[in-house]
Design a protein around this motif. Structure first.
Motif, PDB file in Angstrom:
ATOM      1  N   CYS A 121       1.663   5.020   1.207  1.00 26.09           N
ATOM      2  CA  CYS A 121       1.293   6.034   2.335  1.00 26.09           C
ATOM      3  C   CYS A 121       0.897   7.497   1.788  1.00 26.09           C
ATOM      4  N   ILE A 122      -0.086   8.046   2.236  1.00 22.27           N
ATOM      5  CA  ILE A 122      -0.862   9.296   1.690  1.00 22.27           C
ATOM      6  C   ILE A 122       0.168  10.364   1.651  1.00 22.27           C
TER       7      ILE A 122
ATOM      8  N   ARG B 244       0.763  -1.181   0.091  1.00 20.03           N
ATOM      9  CA  ARG B 244      -0.016   0.125   0.013  1.00 20.03           C
ATOM     10  C   ARG B 244       0.665   1.143  -0.017  1.00 20.03           C
TER      11      ARG B 244
ATOM     12  N   ALA C 256      -7.477   4.617   4.006  1.00 18.87           N
ATOM     13  CA  ALA C 256      -6.222   5.351   3.199  1.00 18.87           C
ATOM     14  C   ALA C 256      -5.121   4.788   4.580  1.00 18.87           C
ATOM     15  N   TYR C 257      -4.011   4.708   3.838  1.00 14.72           N
ATOM     16  CA  TYR C 257      -2.887   4.099   4.624  1.00 14.72           C
ATOM     17  C   TYR C 257      -1.873   5.177   5.016  1.00 14.72           C
TER      18      TYR C 257
ATOM     19  N   GLN D 117       4.214   8.895   0.149  1.00 11.92           N
ATOM     20  CA  GLN D 117       3.913   8.443  -1.218  1.00 11.92           C
ATOM     21  C   GLN D 117       4.852   7.217  -1.311  1.00 11.92           C
TER      22      GLN D 117
ATOM     23  N   ARG E 147      -4.011   2.122   8.886  1.00 15.56           N
ATOM     24  CA  ARG E 147      -5.202   2.472   8.090  1.00 15.56           C
ATOM     25  C   ARG E 147      -6.174   3.245   8.623  1.00 15.56           C
TER      26      ARG E 147
ATOM     27  N   ALA F 254      -4.255  15.420   3.123  1.00 21.61           N
ATOM     28  CA  ALA F 254      -4.266  14.251   2.421  1.00 21.61           C
ATOM     29  C   ALA F 254      -5.454  13.417   3.105  1.00 21.61           C
ATOM     30  N   PHE F 255      -5.998  13.414   4.225  1.00 17.70           N
ATOM     31  CA  PHE F 255      -7.082  12.931   4.760  1.00 17.70           C
ATOM     32  C   PHE F 255      -8.293  13.192   4.106  1.00 17.70           C
TER      33      PHE F 255
ATOM     34  N   GLN G  84      -8.175  11.795   0.455  1.00 17.20           N
ATOM     35  CA  GLN G  84      -8.467  10.561   0.293  1.00 17.20           C
ATOM     36  C   GLN G  84      -9.821  10.066   0.698  1.00 17.20           C
ATOM     37  N   LEU G  85     -10.235  10.582   1.706  1.00 15.29           N
ATOM     38  CA  LEU G  85     -11.166  10.108   2.451  1.00 15.29           C
ATOM     39  C   LEU G  85     -12.695  10.824   1.959  1.00 15.29           C
TER      40      LEU G  85
ATOM     41  N   ARG H 113     -14.305   3.829   3.415  1.00 18.74           N
ATOM     42  CA  ARG H 113     -13.252   4.117   2.544  1.00 18.74           C
ATOM     43  C   ARG H 113     -11.972   4.172   3.267  1.00 18.74           C
TER      44      ARG H 113
END
Length: 90
Positions: A11-12, A9, A47-48, A15, A25, A64-65, A68-69, A45
């Motif tokens: 990382c948000i 996976r 994100a890692y 990267q 997660r 980023a959260f 992504q979410l 949903r």
């Protein structure tokens, strides 16, 4: 014997591609609640993110959260998640 595939996976924040078990997660449930999913099995949903405070602060800076979410994340949620990340990193 066949070699087993290791799930990777990204990382948000930084990267970097890492093994799924090395990342944390963050999940947005169908009700819209953002929380840490330590089991990796909550529905919603996900994100890692790396288990490092520096990655968490970078994700907060880049929002980023939220990206992504697809949900607005308040500062109180960031502080709660940050404290949980620092506890699980010990």
């Amino acid at each position: 014997m066949k070699k087993r595939k290791i799930p990777m996976r990204k990382c948000i924040a930084c990267q970097e591609n890492k093994q799924k078990k090395d990342l944390i997660r963050i999940v947005r449930t169908p009700e819209g609640v953002v929380s840490i999913d330590l089991t990796g099995k909550k529905s919603g949903r996900g994100a890692y993110i790396c288990n490092e405070i520096s990655c968490f602060e970078l994700a907060q800076k880049k929002k980023a959260f939220q990206n992504q979410l697809s949900v607005q994340v308040s500062d109180t949620v960031y502080e709660e998640l940050k404290s949980q990340v620092s506890q699980s990193g010990d």
